[in-house]
Design a protein around this motif. Sequence first.
Motif, mmCIF file in Angstrom:
data_model
loop_
_atom_site.group_PDB
_atom_site.id
_atom_site.type_symbol
_atom_site.label_atom_id
_atom_site.label_comp_id
_atom_site.label_asym_id
_atom_site.label_seq_id
_atom_site.Cartn_x
_atom_site.Cartn_y
_atom_site.Cartn_z
ATOM 1 N N LEU A 182 0.816 -1.210 0.000
ATOM 2 C CA LEU A 182 0.000 0.000 0.000
ATOM 3 C C LEU A 182 0.853 1.265 0.000
ATOM 4 O O LEU A 182 0.330 2.365 0.184
ATOM 5 N N HIS A 183 2.165 1.088 -0.199
ATOM 6 C CA HIS A 183 3.112 2.203 -0.261
ATOM 7 C C HIS A 183 3.178 2.969 1.056
ATOM 8 O O HIS A 183 3.382 4.183 1.077
ATOM 9 N N CYS A 184 3.006 2.224 2.160
ATOM 10 C CA CYS A 184 3.166 2.797 3.502
ATOM 11 C C CYS A 184 4.095 1.899 4.312
ATOM 12 O O CYS A 184 3.692 1.309 5.328
ATOM 13 N N PRO A 185 5.355 1.756 3.854
ATOM 14 C CA PRO A 185 6.258 0.820 4.539
ATOM 15 C C PRO A 185 6.572 1.256 5.961
ATOM 16 O O PRO A 185 6.613 2.448 6.276
ATOM 17 N N LEU A 186 6.759 0.274 6.821
ATOM 18 C CA LEU A 186 7.121 0.547 8.205
ATOM 19 C C LEU A 186 8.635 0.680 8.305
ATOM 20 O O LEU A 186 9.369 -0.230 7.906
ATOM 21 N N ARG A 187 9.095 1.804 8.820
ATOM 22 C CA ARG A 187 10.533 2.047 8.917
ATOM 23 C C ARG A 187 11.139 1.427 10.165
ATOM 24 O O ARG A 187 12.323 1.091 10.196
ATOM 25 N N LEU A 188 10.341 1.299 11.229
ATOM 26 C CA LEU A 188 10.851 0.806 12.500
ATOM 27 C C LEU A 188 10.497 -0.660 12.691
ATOM 28 O O LEU A 188 9.532 -1.170 12.111
ATOM 29 N N ALA A 189 11.265 -1.338 13.511
ATOM 30 C CA ALA A 189 11.017 -2.753 13.790
ATOM 31 C C ALA A 189 9.714 -2.924 14.560
ATOM 32 O O ALA A 189 9.310 -2.065 15.348
ATOM 33 N N THR A 190 9.056 -4.037 14.320
ATOM 34 C CA THR A 190 7.850 -4.384 15.072
ATOM 35 C C THR A 190 8.244 -4.833 16.478
ATOM 36 O O THR A 190 9.152 -5.656 16.640
ATOM 37 N N ILE A 191 7.576 -4.294 17.474
ATOM 38 C CA ILE A 191 7.848 -4.669 18.858
ATOM 39 C C ILE A 191 6.906 -5.796 19.264
ATOM 40 O O ILE A 191 5.692 -5.698 19.087
ATOM 41 N N GLY A 204 16.784 -14.101 20.915
ATOM 42 C CA GLY A 204 18.053 -13.478 20.537
ATOM 43 C C GLY A 204 19.264 -14.314 20.848
ATOM 44 O O GLY A 204 20.391 -13.887 20.599
ATOM 45 N N ASN A 205 19.070 -15.505 21.397
ATOM 46 C CA ASN A 205 20.181 -16.366 21.779
ATOM 47 C C ASN A 205 20.589 -17.239 20.596
ATOM 48 O O ASN A 205 19.805 -18.072 20.144
ATOM 49 N N PRO A 206 21.812 -17.091 20.073
ATOM 50 C CA PRO A 206 22.213 -17.889 18.907
ATOM 51 C C PRO A 206 22.531 -19.337 19.220
ATOM 52 O O PRO A 206 22.742 -20.135 18.313
ATOM 53 N N HIS A 220 14.054 -20.493 14.754
ATOM 54 C CA HIS A 220 14.817 -19.958 13.624
ATOM 55 C C HIS A 220 14.020 -18.890 12.876
ATOM 56 O O HIS A 220 14.590 -17.909 12.393
ATOM 57 N N PHE A 221 12.717 -19.074 12.767
ATOM 58 C CA PHE A 221 11.880 -18.097 12.072
ATOM 59 C C PHE A 221 11.927 -16.757 12.792
ATOM 60 O O PHE A 221 12.140 -15.703 12.167
ATOM 61 N N VAL A 222 11.740 -16.768 14.107
ATOM 62 C CA VAL A 222 11.742 -15.523 14.874
ATOM 63 C C VAL A 222 13.131 -14.902 14.870
ATOM 64 O O VAL A 222 13.293 -13.686 14.673
ATOM 65 N N ARG A 223 14.177 -15.713 15.068
ATOM 66 C CA ARG A 223 15.542 -15.181 15.102
ATOM 67 C C ARG A 223 15.931 -14.536 13.779
ATOM 68 O O ARG A 223 16.652 -13.534 13.737
ATOM 69 N N GLU A 224 15.457 -15.105 12.679
ATOM 70 C CA GLU A 224 15.763 -14.521 11.370
ATOM 71 C C GLU A 224 15.174 -13.120 11.252
ATOM 72 O O GLU A 224 15.834 -12.188 10.775
ATOM 73 N N LYS A 225 13.923 -12.956 11.714
ATOM 74 C CA LYS A 225 13.291 -11.641 11.658
ATOM 75 C C LYS A 225 13.966 -10.663 12.610
ATOM 76 O O LYS A 225 14.075 -9.470 12.310
ATOM 77 N N LEU A 228 17.210 -9.550 10.953
ATOM 78 C CA LEU A 228 16.963 -8.622 9.848
ATOM 79 C C LEU A 228 16.532 -7.246 10.331
ATOM 80 O O LEU A 228 16.403 -6.313 9.528
ATOM 81 N N GLY A 229 16.281 -7.113 11.620
ATOM 82 C CA GLY A 229 15.862 -5.833 12.170
ATOM 83 C C GLY A 229 14.390 -5.543 11.991
ATOM 84 O O GLY A 229 13.946 -4.412 12.227
ATOM 85 N N GLU A 230 13.608 -6.548 11.602
ATOM 86 C CA GLU A 230 12.173 -6.347 11.405
ATOM 87 C C GLU A 230 11.381 -6.505 12.696
ATOM 88 O O GLU A 230 10.265 -5.995 12.804
#
Length: 274
Positions: A182-191, A204-206, A220-225, A228-230
């Motif tokens: 919708l051309h309204c990208p979120l610039r900040l990470a989702t909390i 966050g534990n590798p 792995h799914f959550v750690r990847e996001k 990536l800073g999302e």
Amino acid sequence: MTDLGPMSYFLGIAVTRTPSCLLFSQEKYAEEILERADAGPPFRDPTLYCSLAGALQYLTFTRPDIAYAVQQVCLFMHDPRESHYDALKRILHYVQGTIDHGLHLYPSASHRLITYTDADWGGCPDTRRSSSDYCCFLGDNLISWSSKRQHTLSKSSAEAEYRGVANVVFEACWYRNLLLELHCPLRLATIVYCNDVSATYLSGNPVQHQRTKHVEMDIHFVREKVALGEVRVLHVPSRYQFADIFTKGLPRELFLDFRSTLSVRPPPAMTAGV
């Protein structure tokens, strides 16, 4: 296509526009449920109460504050007993007293996506499966919520909570992609706020521990996001864990506070002509 003007009624949801907000309500549908409840003598038609419990689930589209109570009634109505009818009648009494309440959406300067997630570990007495619950806010507005039983058993509360984190991260990624289209990208990470310290630490534990192999895909799914800073997974005290309203009975004051935070309120007072 025909322009029908501003939306006022859609899929059983009435939309009221005020100078300050949009109000989404299912008052008419709630009245129909209450009429069905008065259609016959109590406790003589179990199918009536089973259907009422199912119908109330749809009312949670604009009334997430009753999600937990409806979930508990629906959980036990496969074998109806008098105590279940009493619980259902209490819910109907609550709906009757707050029938004009609905979901409010307000103009918001913030466009950050903030989510809360919680889990009811082993809450089902028959299967001992847990329930995952979350709510998503875009700015100050509640845009999505869920109260759903998990498909598999969790051997610990941390596992149940982490599955809940993975569910809400998946939901958040869908909204981020939608806003991008919708051309309204979120610039900040989702909390993502979680009140379980272990689940927060795992995000966050590798190091992959042996006892977490059964939730490895979610981890792995959550750690990847996160990498990536999302997404950022943060701990929140239970006093401010608004998703608790979907998983457990709360004291009255806390319930009212959480309900207000979810923007479930009566319509604004009409002041025209005053």
